[in-house]
Design an enzyme around this catalytic site. Structure first.
Site, PDB file in Angstrom:
ATOM      1  CE  LYS A  89     -55.892  19.458  -8.718  1.00  0.00           C
ATOM      2  NZ  LYS A  89     -56.455  20.663  -9.359  1.00  0.00           N
TER       3      LYS A  89
HETATM    4  C1  LIG Z   1     -55.407  21.983  -9.131  1.00  0.00           C
HETATM    5  C2  LIG Z   1     -53.953  22.233  -9.163  1.00  0.00           C
HETATM    6  C3  LIG Z   1     -53.345  23.246  -8.400  1.00  0.00           C
HETATM    7  C4  LIG Z   1     -54.095  24.304  -7.648  1.00  0.00           C
HETATM    8  O1  LIG Z   1     -55.138  23.944  -6.936  1.00  0.00           O
HETATM    9  P1  LIG Z   1     -56.374  24.912  -6.557  1.00  0.00           P
HETATM   10  O2  LIG Z   1     -56.861  24.209  -5.331  1.00  0.00           O
HETATM   11  O3  LIG Z   1     -57.353  24.827  -7.680  1.00  0.00           O
HETATM   12  O4  LIG Z   1     -55.859  26.247  -6.297  1.00  0.00           O
HETATM   13  C5  LIG Z   1     -51.969  23.349  -8.430  1.00  0.00           C
HETATM   14  N1  LIG Z   1     -51.220  22.522  -9.159  1.00  0.00           N
HETATM   15  C6  LIG Z   1     -51.766  21.546  -9.917  1.00  0.00           C
HETATM   16  C7  LIG Z   1     -50.871  20.656 -10.703  1.00  0.00           C
HETATM   17  C8  LIG Z   1     -53.145  21.384  -9.966  1.00  0.00           C
HETATM   18  O5  LIG Z   1     -53.670  20.456 -10.747  1.00  0.00           O
END
Ligand SMILES: *Cc1c(COP(=O)(O)O)cnc(C)c1O
Length: 396
Positions: free
Chosen positions: A186
């Site tokens: 992210k």
């Molecule tokens: C990455 C992501 C999540 C979940 O995140 P994690 O930390 O990997 O559980 C939820 N929604 C979106 C749109 C994402 O890109």
């Protein structure tokens, strides 16, 4: 979404603060922790950056969505409206609470189509969950009007759009609740982590208790705390929070680099006949983590995607068939394949996803290509990428 691209001395310093005391837990052990409270510090700093009253750090973005829904009182049989194009965490978090995901079409914003949302509302609907995919946002004004009219909760999944804004507000802070992920890929990372933000004091208190077994966090003896309601464990560790604290300090620099690289690529391809871009709702600014564009037909898009990858233009995504972010890739959800028995509410209320008409979503996704924007690219690499993309898309 490149937090991992710039892991360095700042992250190591923060983690070492924690390693030196060995207090890896975010709560308690006051005498041993040398006054390091990394999770708390992150929450305060993130709330300030998001211009919001409350932030609750948790163990992942998926946990953030689950905690946010639970904090707003959503449970078994409640319907939550979500888009056909998203990360699997959307339906995972809803199903984890026994609530029912109701999938609806997206439009050329690549997010929830407000008309499709309104058409899907029933007596059981409790929440609308727009997902700001690939750096840009849903039409939040239209969705808020629908939520106000029908008395629904607006929960923004801003996991892929940290730093974007709408109507002058940071994405995630516009709805009743907003969620972020700090997983390894992210915009900023904790390794694993997530956050819930809100201006609602009750939801904030609920989130604080729910993510830590229902502990009310009154006093400093965990054994003596009371538990007003059932909770679960979605806590983040101090080590993960420490990484995030260092990354948060780099956020504005990351956003600036993303915008620069995005702009170079966009300029290179925007005059090509037939190339158009994902619509950003009026009053919105992307976080520039992806450049999302459309070609005129599905056939041309497939051809372009193949040519781009053959030419070595890495990290261009064709979500329609090549990935697990679209309903086409969710065979397990469409057929409700689960290890154990599924609750009767979910069984009875789920759409028959194998036979629901999502042709409007197909028409958009079939023509969408998303180029990831990295910040580690050198000037030369960005300009070479721009030239290659221009050349390939023009010839197609
Ligand atoms: C990455 C992501 C999540 C979940 O995140 P994690 O930390 O990997 O559980 C939820 N929604 C979106 C749109 C994402 O890109």
């Amino acid at each position: 979404m490149p937090g991992f691209e710039i892991f360095g001395a700042e992250e190591r310093k923060q983690v070492n603060d924690v390693l030196e005391t060995g207090v890896l837990m975010r709560y308690g052990f006051d005498g041993m922790r040398n006054n390091h409270w990394k999770a708390k510090e992150f929450e305060t700093a993130f709330a300030k950056r998001m211009d919001i009253d409350y932030c609750q750090l948790v163990s992942s973005g998926t946990a953030a969505l689950t905690v946010a829904l639970a904090s707003a009182g959503i449970g078994a049989g409640d319907e939550v409206i979500m888009p056909t194009f998203t990360f699997v965490a959307s339906f995972e978090s809803i199903l984890a609470l026994g609530a029912v995901p109701i999938l609806v079409d997206i439009d050329d914003t690549l997010t929830l189509d407000p008309k499709a949302v309104e058409a899907a509302i029933t007596e059981k609907t409790k929440c609308v969950m727009p997902v700001h995919m690939c750096g840009s946002m849903a039409d939040l004004k239209a969705l808020k009007a629908i939520c106000d009219k029908h008395n629904l909760i607006l929960l923004e999944d801003a996991c892929q759009a940290l730093g974007g804004t709408y109507d002058g507000k940071p994405l995630g802070s516009y709805g009743d609740l907003g969620c972020f992920s700090f997983d390894y890929v992210k915009t900023i990372t904790c390794g694993e982590g997530g956050a819930v933000i809100t201006n609602n004091e009750k939801y904030a208190l609920n989130a604080d208790h729910y993510q830590d077994h229902g502990h009310d966090h009154v006093g400093n003896d965990r054994g003596a705390e009371s538990h007003p309601f059932l909770g679960y464990n979605f806590r983040i560790s101090e080590l993960n929070a420490a990484v995030g604290l260092a990354q948060l300090g780099k956020l504005d620099g990351i956003l600036k680099m993303q915008k620069e690289n995005y702009s170079i690529l966009r300029e290179a391809i925007e005059t090509i006949e037939g190339v158009t871009f994902r619509r950003v709702p009026e009053g919105g600014e992307e976080n520039y983590s992806f450049l999302n564009f459309f070609l005129p037909t599905e056939e041309l898009t497939k051809k372009a995607h193949k040519a781009l990858s053959e030419a070595g233009v890495e990290a261009c995504f064709y979500w329609y068939t090549n990935n697990w972010h679209y309903i086409n890739g969710w065979e397990h959800l469409r057929n409700l394949k689960s290890l154990g028995n599924i609750s009767s509410e979910v069984k009875n209320q789920m759409q028959d996803l194998n036979n629901t008409d999502f042709s409007k979503s197909d028409a958009v996704m079939g023509r969408t290509i998303s180029s990831l924007i990295k910040i580690g690219w050198t000037e030369k690499q960005v300009s070479e990428r721009a030239t290659k993309m221009k050349h390939i898309l023009s010839s197609i």
